[in-house]
Design a protein around this motif. Sequence first.
Motif, PDB file in Angstrom:
ATOM      1  N   ILE A 296      30.942  38.952  80.759  1.00 41.77           N
ATOM      2  CA  ILE A 296      30.076  39.107  79.598  1.00 41.77           C
ATOM      3  C   ILE A 296      30.014  37.789  78.839  1.00 41.77           C
ATOM      4  CG2 ILE A 296      30.654  41.548  79.385  1.00 41.77           C
ATOM      5  CD1 ILE A 296      32.435  40.761  76.963  1.00 41.77           C
TER       6      ILE A 296
ATOM      7  N   HIS B 139      34.927  47.502  76.656  1.00 42.53           N
ATOM      8  CA  HIS B 139      34.199  48.769  76.728  1.00 42.53           C
ATOM      9  C   HIS B 139      33.865  49.198  75.301  1.00 42.53           C
ATOM     10  CE1 HIS B 139      37.726  51.236  75.566  1.00 42.53           C
ATOM     11  NE2 HIS B 139      38.414  50.413  76.322  1.00 42.53           N
TER      12      HIS B 139
ATOM     13  N   LYS C 279      27.172  39.619  83.873  1.00 44.42           N
ATOM     14  CA  LYS C 279      27.197  41.091  83.813  1.00 44.42           C
ATOM     15  C   LYS C 279      25.839  41.687  84.175  1.00 44.42           C
ATOM     16  CE  LYS C 279      25.869  42.371  79.113  1.00 44.42           C
ATOM     17  NZ  LYS C 279      26.119  43.332  78.017  1.00 44.42           N
TER      18      LYS C 279
ATOM     19  N   TYR D 130      32.308  43.695  83.142  1.00 44.35           N
ATOM     20  CA  TYR D 130      32.368  43.475  81.686  1.00 44.35           C
ATOM     21  C   TYR D 130      33.661  42.766  81.280  1.00 44.35           C
ATOM     22  CZ  TYR D 130      28.414  46.642  81.689  1.00 44.35           C
ATOM     23  OH  TYR D 130      27.199  47.223  81.940  1.00 44.35           O
TER      24      TYR D 130
ATOM     25  N   ARG E  83      38.963  43.597  79.826  1.00 43.00           N
ATOM     26  CA  ARG E  83      37.666  44.216  80.111  1.00 43.00           C
ATOM     27  C   ARG E  83      37.138  44.944  78.874  1.00 43.00           C
ATOM     28  NH1 ARG E  83      35.668  49.156  81.889  1.00 43.00           N
ATOM     29  NH2 ARG E  83      33.828  48.959  83.248  1.00 43.00           N
TER      30      ARG E  83
END
Length: 262
Positions: free
Chosen positions: A178, A160, A118, A143, A158
Amino acid sequence: MEIIVCVKQVPDTTEVKIDPVTNTLIRQGVPSIVNPFDKNAVEAALQLKDKHGGKVTVISMGPPQAKDALKECLAMGADAAILVSDRAFGGADTLATSYTLAAAIRKLGNYDIIFCGKQAIDGDTAQVGPEVAEHLGIAQLTYVANMLVEKDTLRVEREHEDGYEIINAKFPILISVIKSLAYEPRFPSVRGTMKANRTEIPVWTATELDVEEQKLGLKGSPTQVRKIFTPPQRTQGVTIQKDTAREAVAVLMKKLSEAKIV
Protein backbone atom coordinates in the motif's frame (compact mmCIF):
# COMPACT_ATOMS: atom_id res chain seq x y z
CA MET A 1 18.20 -12.06 -2.73
CA GLU A 2 16.28 -12.23 -6.01
CA ILE A 3 13.46 -9.69 -6.12
CA ILE A 4 10.87 -9.16 -8.88
CA VAL A 5 8.52 -6.19 -9.08
CA CYS A 6 5.45 -6.19 -11.31
CA VAL A 7 4.65 -2.69 -12.54
CA LYS A 8 2.01 -1.25 -14.82
CA GLN A 9 1.90 1.84 -16.97
CA VAL A 10 -1.55 3.37 -16.56
CA PRO A 11 -3.35 6.22 -18.32
CA ASP A 12 -3.44 9.55 -16.55
CA THR A 13 -6.74 9.28 -14.72
CA THR A 14 -7.91 12.65 -16.05
CA GLU A 15 -7.48 11.43 -19.64
CA VAL A 16 -9.18 8.01 -19.62
CA LYS A 17 -10.93 7.07 -22.87
CA ILE A 18 -12.91 3.90 -23.62
CA ASP A 19 -13.21 2.05 -26.93
CA PRO A 20 -17.01 1.86 -27.50
CA VAL A 21 -16.66 -1.42 -29.44
CA THR A 22 -14.40 -3.49 -27.17
CA ASN A 23 -15.11 -1.59 -23.91
CA THR A 24 -11.38 -1.53 -23.21
CA LEU A 25 -9.10 1.39 -22.42
CA ILE A 26 -7.71 3.38 -25.34
CA ARG A 27 -4.03 3.88 -24.54
CA GLN A 28 -2.71 5.27 -27.82
CA GLY A 29 -2.10 9.00 -27.59
CA VAL A 30 -3.13 9.14 -23.92
CA PRO A 31 -0.64 10.50 -21.32
CA SER A 32 0.64 7.63 -19.17
CA ILE A 33 2.29 7.32 -15.78
CA VAL A 34 3.73 4.57 -13.61
CA ASN A 35 0.95 3.21 -11.43
CA PRO A 36 1.53 5.05 -8.10
CA PHE A 37 1.10 1.94 -5.93
CA ASP A 38 3.67 0.13 -8.09
CA LYS A 39 6.19 2.86 -7.36
CA ASN A 40 5.71 2.10 -3.67
CA ALA A 41 6.38 -1.55 -4.49
CA VAL A 42 9.58 -0.60 -6.33
CA GLU A 43 10.70 1.43 -3.32
CA ALA A 44 10.03 -1.52 -1.00
CA ALA A 45 12.14 -3.74 -3.24
CA LEU A 46 14.98 -1.22 -3.40
CA GLN A 47 15.03 -0.80 0.37
CA LEU A 48 15.23 -4.58 0.73
CA LYS A 49 18.14 -4.70 -1.71
CA ASP A 50 19.89 -1.83 0.10
CA LYS A 51 19.77 -3.75 3.39
CA HIS A 52 20.31 -7.33 2.26
CA GLY A 53 21.84 -7.13 -1.22
CA GLY A 54 20.57 -8.92 -4.28
CA LYS A 55 18.99 -7.95 -7.58
CA VAL A 56 15.76 -6.13 -8.41
CA THR A 57 14.08 -6.91 -11.73
CA VAL A 58 11.00 -4.98 -12.83
CA ILE A 59 8.58 -6.56 -15.26
CA SER A 60 5.58 -5.12 -17.05
CA MET A 61 2.98 -6.34 -19.52
CA GLY A 62 1.85 -3.68 -21.96
CA PRO A 63 2.36 -1.93 -25.28
CA PRO A 64 5.82 -0.76 -26.44
CA GLN A 65 5.34 2.62 -24.76
CA ALA A 66 5.42 0.82 -21.38
CA LYS A 67 9.21 0.87 -21.73
CA ASP A 68 9.03 4.44 -20.41
CA ALA A 69 7.58 3.17 -17.13
CA LEU A 70 10.27 0.51 -16.86
CA LYS A 71 13.02 3.06 -17.52
CA GLU A 72 11.67 5.22 -14.70
CA CYS A 73 11.99 2.22 -12.38
CA LEU A 74 15.55 1.62 -13.62
CA ALA A 75 16.34 5.26 -12.92
CA MET A 76 15.10 4.76 -9.34
CA GLY A 77 17.64 1.97 -8.89
CA ALA A 78 16.25 -1.29 -10.28
CA ASP A 79 18.90 -3.53 -11.83
CA ALA A 80 17.03 -4.98 -14.83
CA ALA A 81 13.72 -4.69 -16.66
CA ILE A 82 11.60 -6.90 -18.92
CA LEU A 83 8.68 -5.85 -21.11
CA VAL A 84 6.11 -8.51 -21.98
CA SER A 85 4.41 -7.22 -25.10
CA ASP A 86 2.42 -8.82 -27.91
CA ARG A 87 -0.86 -8.12 -29.69
CA ALA A 88 -1.99 -11.50 -28.38
CA PHE A 89 -2.05 -9.96 -24.87
CA GLY A 90 -4.37 -7.10 -25.87
CA GLY A 91 -7.64 -6.67 -24.00
CA ALA A 92 -6.62 -8.97 -21.15
CA ASP A 93 -8.61 -8.88 -17.94
CA THR A 94 -6.98 -9.56 -14.57
CA LEU A 95 -7.02 -13.35 -15.02
CA ALA A 96 -5.33 -13.28 -18.44
CA THR A 97 -2.90 -10.60 -17.27
CA SER A 98 -1.86 -12.55 -14.17
CA TYR A 99 -1.50 -15.74 -16.24
CA THR A 100 0.86 -13.97 -18.64
CA LEU A 101 2.89 -12.29 -15.89
CA ALA A 102 3.23 -15.60 -14.04
CA ALA A 103 4.58 -17.22 -17.21
CA ALA A 104 7.13 -14.42 -17.59
CA ILE A 105 8.20 -14.80 -13.95
CA ARG A 106 8.72 -18.53 -14.47
CA LYS A 107 10.91 -17.71 -17.46
CA LEU A 108 12.97 -15.34 -15.30
CA GLY A 109 13.78 -18.23 -12.96
CA ASN A 110 14.52 -18.13 -9.24
CA TYR A 111 13.03 -15.48 -6.97
CA ASP A 112 12.57 -14.87 -3.27
CA ILE A 113 9.99 -12.08 -3.26
CA ILE A 114 7.60 -10.72 -5.86
CA PHE A 115 6.32 -7.21 -5.16
CA CYS A 116 3.17 -5.61 -6.59
CA GLY A 117 1.30 -2.43 -5.84
CA LYS A 118 -1.95 -3.15 -4.03
CA GLN A 119 -3.95 -2.19 -7.14
CA ALA A 120 -3.81 -0.27 -10.42
CA ILE A 121 -5.57 3.10 -10.48
CA ASP A 122 -7.19 2.43 -13.88
CA GLY A 123 -9.01 -0.75 -12.80
CA ASP A 124 -8.89 -0.66 -8.99
CA THR A 125 -9.49 -4.42 -8.77
CA ALA A 126 -6.49 -5.41 -6.59
CA GLN A 127 -6.71 -8.84 -8.24
CA VAL A 128 -3.59 -9.23 -10.39
CA GLY A 129 -1.07 -9.65 -7.55
CA PRO A 130 -3.00 -12.37 -5.69
CA GLU A 131 -3.80 -14.12 -8.98
CA VAL A 132 -0.10 -14.18 -9.94
CA ALA A 133 0.62 -15.86 -6.61
CA GLU A 134 -2.07 -18.45 -7.29
CA HIS A 135 -0.71 -19.21 -10.77
CA LEU A 136 2.76 -19.68 -9.28
CA GLY A 137 1.53 -21.67 -6.30
CA ILE A 138 3.19 -19.45 -3.69
CA ALA A 139 1.98 -17.65 -0.56
CA GLN A 140 0.78 -14.06 -0.70
CA LEU A 141 0.39 -11.17 1.73
CA THR A 142 -1.70 -8.19 0.66
CA TYR A 143 -2.04 -4.59 1.87
CA VAL A 144 1.45 -4.59 3.40
CA ALA A 145 2.49 -1.32 5.02
CA ASN A 146 5.92 -2.34 6.34
CA MET A 147 8.15 -5.39 6.61
CA LEU A 148 11.31 -6.75 8.16
CA VAL A 149 13.51 -9.62 6.98
CA GLU A 150 15.13 -11.77 9.67
CA LYS A 151 17.30 -14.51 8.12
CA ASP A 152 14.86 -16.69 6.16
CA THR A 153 11.70 -15.21 7.71
CA LEU A 154 9.70 -12.20 6.57
CA ARG A 155 7.73 -10.25 9.17
CA VAL A 156 5.13 -7.88 7.74
CA GLU A 157 2.73 -5.27 9.01
CA ARG A 158 -0.53 -5.74 7.12
CA GLU A 159 -3.20 -3.05 7.11
CA HIS A 160 -6.89 -3.82 7.52
CA GLU A 161 -10.00 -1.87 8.48
CA ASP A 162 -9.49 -2.05 12.25
CA GLY A 163 -5.72 -1.66 12.43
CA TYR A 164 -2.72 -3.81 11.55
CA GLU A 165 -1.82 -7.49 11.63
CA ILE A 166 1.72 -8.73 12.26
CA ILE A 167 2.37 -11.84 10.17
CA ASN A 168 5.47 -14.04 9.73
CA ALA A 169 6.03 -15.81 6.42
CA LYS A 170 8.63 -17.84 4.53
CA PHE A 171 10.08 -17.35 1.07
CA PRO A 172 9.13 -17.41 -1.76
CA ILE A 173 6.20 -15.06 -1.36
CA LEU A 174 4.26 -12.36 -3.18
CA ILE A 175 3.72 -9.04 -1.40
CA SER A 176 1.27 -6.32 -2.46
CA VAL A 177 2.19 -2.92 -1.02
CA ILE A 178 0.00 0.00 0.00
CA LYS A 179 1.01 3.64 0.03
CA SER A 180 2.86 4.24 3.28
CA LEU A 181 5.50 6.55 4.65
CA ALA A 182 7.81 3.54 4.96
CA TYR A 183 7.86 3.16 1.17
CA GLU A 184 7.63 6.70 -0.13
CA PRO A 185 9.14 6.42 -3.64
CA ARG A 186 12.58 7.90 -4.05
CA PHE A 187 13.34 10.35 -6.85
CA PRO A 188 15.36 9.01 -9.78
CA SER A 189 18.93 10.26 -9.73
CA VAL A 190 20.47 12.08 -12.69
CA ARG A 191 23.05 9.29 -13.11
CA GLY A 192 20.31 6.67 -12.84
CA THR A 193 18.19 8.44 -15.45
CA MET A 194 21.10 8.68 -17.89
CA LYS A 195 21.89 5.00 -17.40
CA ALA A 196 18.24 4.00 -17.82
CA ASN A 197 17.96 5.96 -21.06
CA ARG A 198 20.91 3.99 -22.47
CA THR A 199 19.52 0.64 -21.38
CA GLU A 200 17.97 -1.66 -24.00
CA ILE A 201 14.93 -3.32 -22.46
CA PRO A 202 14.28 -6.83 -23.79
CA VAL A 203 10.76 -7.57 -25.06
CA TRP A 204 9.21 -10.99 -24.58
CA THR A 205 6.37 -12.00 -26.88
CA ALA A 206 3.85 -14.82 -26.58
CA THR A 207 6.07 -17.16 -28.60
CA GLU A 208 8.86 -16.77 -26.03
CA LEU A 209 6.68 -17.78 -23.08
CA ASP A 210 5.35 -21.19 -22.10
CA VAL A 211 1.67 -20.23 -22.43
CA GLU A 212 -1.57 -21.50 -23.94
CA GLU A 213 -2.89 -19.14 -26.60
CA GLN A 214 -6.53 -19.50 -25.52
CA LYS A 215 -5.63 -18.12 -22.08
CA LEU A 216 -4.18 -14.86 -23.42
CA GLY A 217 -5.74 -11.47 -24.11
CA LEU A 218 -9.45 -11.19 -24.87
CA LYS A 219 -9.69 -14.94 -25.59
CA GLY A 220 -8.53 -15.79 -22.10
CA SER A 221 -10.60 -13.12 -20.34
CA PRO A 222 -13.85 -14.38 -18.77
CA THR A 223 -14.69 -10.89 -17.54
CA GLN A 224 -17.18 -9.13 -19.83
CA VAL A 225 -18.05 -5.44 -19.66
CA ARG A 226 -21.75 -5.17 -20.49
CA LYS A 227 -22.05 -1.41 -20.48
CA ILE A 228 -20.01 1.70 -19.82
CA PHE A 229 -21.67 5.04 -19.22
CA THR A 230 -21.07 8.41 -17.63
CA PRO A 231 -23.20 8.93 -14.51
CA PRO A 232 -25.61 11.87 -14.83
CA GLN A 233 -24.48 15.06 -13.18
CA ARG A 234 -26.06 15.85 -9.89
CA THR A 235 -28.73 18.54 -10.00
CA GLN A 236 -28.84 21.34 -7.49
CA GLY A 237 -30.96 20.83 -4.40
CA VAL A 238 -34.33 22.41 -3.82
CA THR A 239 -34.46 25.60 -1.76
CA ILE A 240 -37.32 25.78 0.74
CA GLN A 241 -38.30 29.24 1.91
CA LYS A 242 -40.97 29.56 4.59
CA ASP A 243 -41.77 32.04 7.29
CA THR A 244 -41.05 29.62 10.12
CA ALA A 245 -38.80 26.64 10.67
CA ARG A 246 -41.86 24.49 11.45
CA GLU A 247 -43.38 25.25 8.04
CA ALA A 248 -40.06 24.56 6.26
CA VAL A 249 -39.70 21.20 8.05
CA ALA A 250 -43.26 20.25 7.09
CA VAL A 251 -42.56 20.96 3.40
CA LEU A 252 -39.24 19.08 3.59
CA MET A 253 -40.84 16.01 5.16
CA LYS A 254 -43.54 16.02 2.49
CA LYS A 255 -40.95 16.07 -0.29
CA LEU A 256 -38.90 13.29 1.36
CA SER A 257 -42.06 11.23 1.74
CA GLU A 258 -43.02 11.73 -1.91
CA ALA A 259 -39.51 10.63 -2.90
CA LYS A 260 -39.96 7.56 -0.67
CA ILE A 261 -36.85 8.46 1.28
CA VAL A 262 -38.71 8.47 4.61
